[in-house]
Design a protein around this motif. Structure first.
Motif, PDB file in Angstrom:
ATOM      1  N   ASP A 103      13.630  -4.987 -56.440  1.00 31.44           N
ATOM      2  CA  ASP A 103      14.870  -4.948 -55.664  1.00 31.44           C
ATOM      3  C   ASP A 103      14.452  -4.726 -54.221  1.00 31.44           C
ATOM      4  N   GLY A 104      15.370  -4.310 -53.372  1.00 27.96           N
ATOM      5  CA  GLY A 104      15.039  -4.168 -51.962  1.00 27.96           C
ATOM      6  C   GLY A 104      14.085  -3.038 -51.645  1.00 27.96           C
ATOM      7  N   GLU A 105      13.835  -2.132 -52.606  1.00 33.88           N
ATOM      8  CA  GLU A 105      13.034  -0.950 -52.307  1.00 33.88           C
ATOM      9  C   GLU A 105      11.893  -0.691 -53.295  1.00 33.88           C
ATOM     10  N   THR A 106      11.908  -1.346 -54.446  1.00 28.74           N
ATOM     11  CA  THR A 106      10.989  -0.981 -55.530  1.00 28.74           C
ATOM     12  C   THR A 106       9.948  -2.052 -55.768  1.00 28.74           C
ATOM     13  N   LEU A 107       8.681  -1.640 -55.779  1.00 28.64           N
ATOM     14  CA  LEU A 107       7.552  -2.543 -55.939  1.00 28.64           C
ATOM     15  C   LEU A 107       6.993  -2.434 -57.352  1.00 28.64           C
ATOM     16  N   LEU A 108       6.712  -3.582 -57.957  1.00 29.31           N
ATOM     17  CA  LEU A 108       6.018  -3.659 -59.239  1.00 29.31           C
ATOM     18  C   LEU A 108       4.646  -4.261 -58.977  1.00 29.31           C
ATOM     19  N   HIS A 109       3.589  -3.563 -59.380  1.00 23.04           N
ATOM     20  CA  HIS A 109       2.255  -4.116 -59.137  1.00 23.04           C
ATOM     21  C   HIS A 109       1.229  -3.499 -60.075  1.00 23.04           C
ATOM     22  N   ALA A 110       0.257  -4.320 -60.467  1.00 20.46           N
ATOM     23  CA  ALA A 110      -0.913  -3.827 -61.188  1.00 20.46           C
ATOM     24  C   ALA A 110      -1.854  -3.256 -60.128  1.00 20.46           C
ATOM     25  N   ASN A 111      -2.293  -2.023 -60.310  1.00 21.26           N
ATOM     26  CA  ASN A 111      -3.074  -1.417 -59.233  1.00 21.26           C
ATOM     27  C   ASN A 111      -4.066  -0.396 -59.762  1.00 21.26           C
ATOM     28  N   GLY A 112      -5.109  -0.189 -58.982  1.00 14.76           N
ATOM     29  CA  GLY A 112      -6.184   0.709 -59.368  1.00 14.76           C
ATOM     30  C   GLY A 112      -5.872   2.175 -59.173  1.00 14.76           C
ATOM     31  N   HIS A 113      -4.787   2.493 -58.465  1.00 12.99           N
ATOM     32  CA  HIS A 113      -4.392   3.898 -58.316  1.00 12.99           C
ATOM     33  C   HIS A 113      -3.825   4.426 -59.628  1.00 12.99           C
ATOM     34  N   HIS A 114      -2.891   3.692 -60.195  1.00  9.79           N
ATOM     35  CA  HIS A 114      -2.309   4.087 -61.479  1.00  9.79           C
ATOM     36  C   HIS A 114      -3.134   3.570 -62.660  1.00  9.79           C
ATOM     37  N   MET A 115      -3.998   2.600 -62.402  1.00  7.55           N
ATOM     38  CA  MET A 115      -4.784   1.908 -63.435  1.00  7.55           C
ATOM     39  C   MET A 115      -3.876   1.287 -64.493  1.00  7.55           C
ATOM     40  N   GLN A 116      -2.749   0.773 -64.031  1.00  9.90           N
ATOM     41  CA  GLN A 116      -1.815   0.074 -64.896  1.00  9.90           C
ATOM     42  C   GLN A 116      -0.785  -0.641 -64.034  1.00  9.90           C
ATOM     43  N   VAL A 117       0.073  -1.395 -64.657  1.00  4.96           N
ATOM     44  CA  VAL A 117       1.195  -1.990 -63.950  1.00  4.96           C
ATOM     45  C   VAL A 117       2.234  -0.900 -63.752  1.00  4.96           C
ATOM     46  N   ALA A 118       2.568  -0.634 -62.505  1.00  6.45           N
ATOM     47  CA  ALA A 118       3.446   0.483 -62.177  1.00  6.45           C
ATOM     48  C   ALA A 118       4.611   0.019 -61.311  1.00  6.45           C
ATOM     49  N   SER A 119       5.691   0.745 -61.401  1.00  9.26           N
ATOM     50  CA  SER A 119       6.870   0.527 -60.567  1.00  9.26           C
ATOM     51  C   SER A 119       7.047   1.763 -59.698  1.00  9.26           C
ATOM     52  N   GLU A 120       7.138   1.558 -58.397  1.00  4.73           N
ATOM     53  CA  GLU A 120       7.268   2.688 -57.481  1.00  4.73           C
ATOM     54  C   GLU A 120       7.947   2.236 -56.196  1.00  4.73           C
ATOM     55  N   ALA A 121       8.369   3.191 -55.404  1.00 12.37           N
ATOM     56  CA  ALA A 121       8.979   2.874 -54.117  1.00 12.37           C
ATOM     57  C   ALA A 121       7.957   2.171 -53.228  1.00 12.37           C
ATOM     58  N   LEU A 122       8.373   1.081 -52.619  1.00 12.81           N
ATOM     59  CA  LEU A 122       7.467   0.345 -51.733  1.00 12.81           C
ATOM     60  C   LEU A 122       6.929   1.249 -50.641  1.00 12.81           C
ATOM     61  N   GLU A 123       7.770   2.064 -50.052  1.00 14.40           N
ATOM     62  CA  GLU A 123       7.309   2.885 -48.937  1.00 14.40           C
ATOM     63  C   GLU A 123       6.248   3.889 -49.382  1.00 14.40           C
ATOM     64  N   GLY A 124       6.361   4.403 -50.615  1.00 11.10           N
ATOM     65  CA  GLY A 124       5.336   5.301 -51.123  1.00 11.10           C
ATOM     66  C   GLY A 124       4.014   4.581 -51.309  1.00 11.10           C
ATOM     67  N   ALA A 125       4.063   3.371 -51.881  1.00  2.46           N
ATOM     68  CA  ALA A 125       2.844   2.581 -52.067  1.00  2.46           C
ATOM     69  C   ALA A 125       2.240   2.215 -50.721  1.00  2.46           C
ATOM     70  N   ARG A 126       3.102   1.870 -49.797  1.00  2.33           N
ATOM     71  CA  ARG A 126       2.625   1.462 -48.467  1.00  2.33           C
ATOM     72  C   ARG A 126       1.897   2.610 -47.775  1.00  2.33           C
ATOM     73  N   ALA A 127       2.470   3.810 -47.842  1.00  2.00           N
ATOM     74  CA  ALA A 127       1.846   4.969 -47.201  1.00  2.00           C
ATOM     75  C   ALA A 127       0.523   5.323 -47.877  1.00  2.00           C
ATOM     76  N   ARG A 128       0.481   5.251 -49.201  1.00  2.00           N
ATOM     77  CA  ARG A 128      -0.740   5.604 -49.928  1.00  2.00           C
ATOM     78  C   ARG A 128      -1.867   4.619 -49.635  1.00  2.00           C
ATOM     79  N   ILE A 129      -1.544   3.328 -49.622  1.00  2.00           N
ATOM     80  CA  ILE A 129      -2.570   2.317 -49.373  1.00  2.00           C
ATOM     81  C   ILE A 129      -3.102   2.428 -47.944  1.00  2.00           C
TER      82      ILE A 129
END
Length: 283
Positions: A242-268
């Motif tokens: 949606d306008g705020e939620t990112l779905l991505h396979a990533n090495g931080h969670h080591m799985q496909v995760a759904s999280e706030a885009l802004e949280g992922a953006r800040a962490r990366i």
């Protein structure tokens, strides 16, 4: 003649051997036409060199066509037909096609049984997108040309298209992260994008950098985001739910995760020093 620079991921060429259509474009000791083969293993790891210790670049799925240029020491040097990726597959994973594909697997994972009976031990498991040649239905089951049965509701006609590629990607939520992976048993960021778009009938290159160049149109910085938009970093990609939620396979969670885009953006940014390089919207 000076050798022309090329992307080794997409160009079937080595100093000693290259595809015949590259004659005059690259230097090689010999040029070969190759032969068309099909992946007969549920999944086959494709590597950049013929070495089991080499990392996995991508995976080829059951029923996928490839051009075979050389077989040596148990490895096959191939170019996959669907996305043009080049590398080495186990030679034992390849064979002739039993017939033209009629169906594709339409769920993240399904089983092949030796008979139309769910109590029988399975033959193998097939991933989303596997191409199947089927000859008949037996009640709730689909019979495959080469033998075996799958639950018919888990397959769709090969020309069928999923109406929402994001819903396809959402079915992989919590699947483990695997570099080079393309199945519910293990998948990476660009693999998730590729297999989900493939289910919807949309071609996508394999890797994030290639996807960023090929898919959709860039959105202006700060533009509102919507479901289905793709968010790119250098070497990484995610899908907006949606306008705020990112779905991505990533090495931080080591799985496909759904999280706030802004949280992922800040962490990366904090961990890798990377800003979003683009947001792109498919047409």
């Amino acid at each position: 003649m000076a050798a022309r620079p090329f992307d080794r991921r997409l160009t079937p060429a080595r100093p000693d051997l290259a595809a015949a259509h590259l004659r005059g474009l690259v230097e090689a000791a010999r040029f070969v036409e190759g032969e068309r083969v099909t992946v007969r293993a549920p999944l086959a790891d494709l590597r950049p060199r013929p070495d089991l210790s080499a990392s996995i670049d991508t995976q080829a799925t059951f029923g996928e066509a490839a051009r075979l240029y050389e077989t040596r020491d148990g490895f096959a040097f191939v170019q996959l037909e669907r996305d043009s990726y080049v590398g080495y597959l186990p030679a034992a994973a390849l064979g002739p096609a039993p017939g033209a594909p009629t169906h594709r697997v339409a769920v993240p994972l399904t089983f092949v049984y030796p008979a139309p009976d769910m109590k029988r031990p399975i033959v193998c498991a097939l991933p989303l997108g596997a191409r199947l040649a089927a000859v008949a239905e037996a009640g709730a089951w689909l019979r495959l040309v080469e033998g075996g049965f799958i639950f018919a509701a888990h397959a769709a006609p090969v020309e069928a298209r999923a109406p929402d590629f994001v819903a396809v990607a959402e079915a992989f939520l919590d699947a483990p992260y695997l570099w080079g992976g393309k199945s519910a048993g293990g998948i990476d960021c660009s693999g998730l994008v590729q297999v989900s778009l493939d289910a919807a009938g949309i071609f996508a290159p394999r890797d994030a950098d290639l996807q960023e160049k090929a898919l959709g149109e860039p959105l202006p910085e700060g533009a509102p985001l919507a479901r289905g938009d793709l968010i790119f970093w250098r070497g990484h990609v995610g899908i907006m739910r949606d306008g705020e939620t990112l779905l991505h396979a990533n090495g931080h969670h080591m799985q496909v995760a759904s999280e706030a885009l802004e949280g992922a953006r800040a962490r990366i940014l904090a961990t890798a020093g990377l800003e979003v390089s683009s947001a792109r919207r498919l047409g």
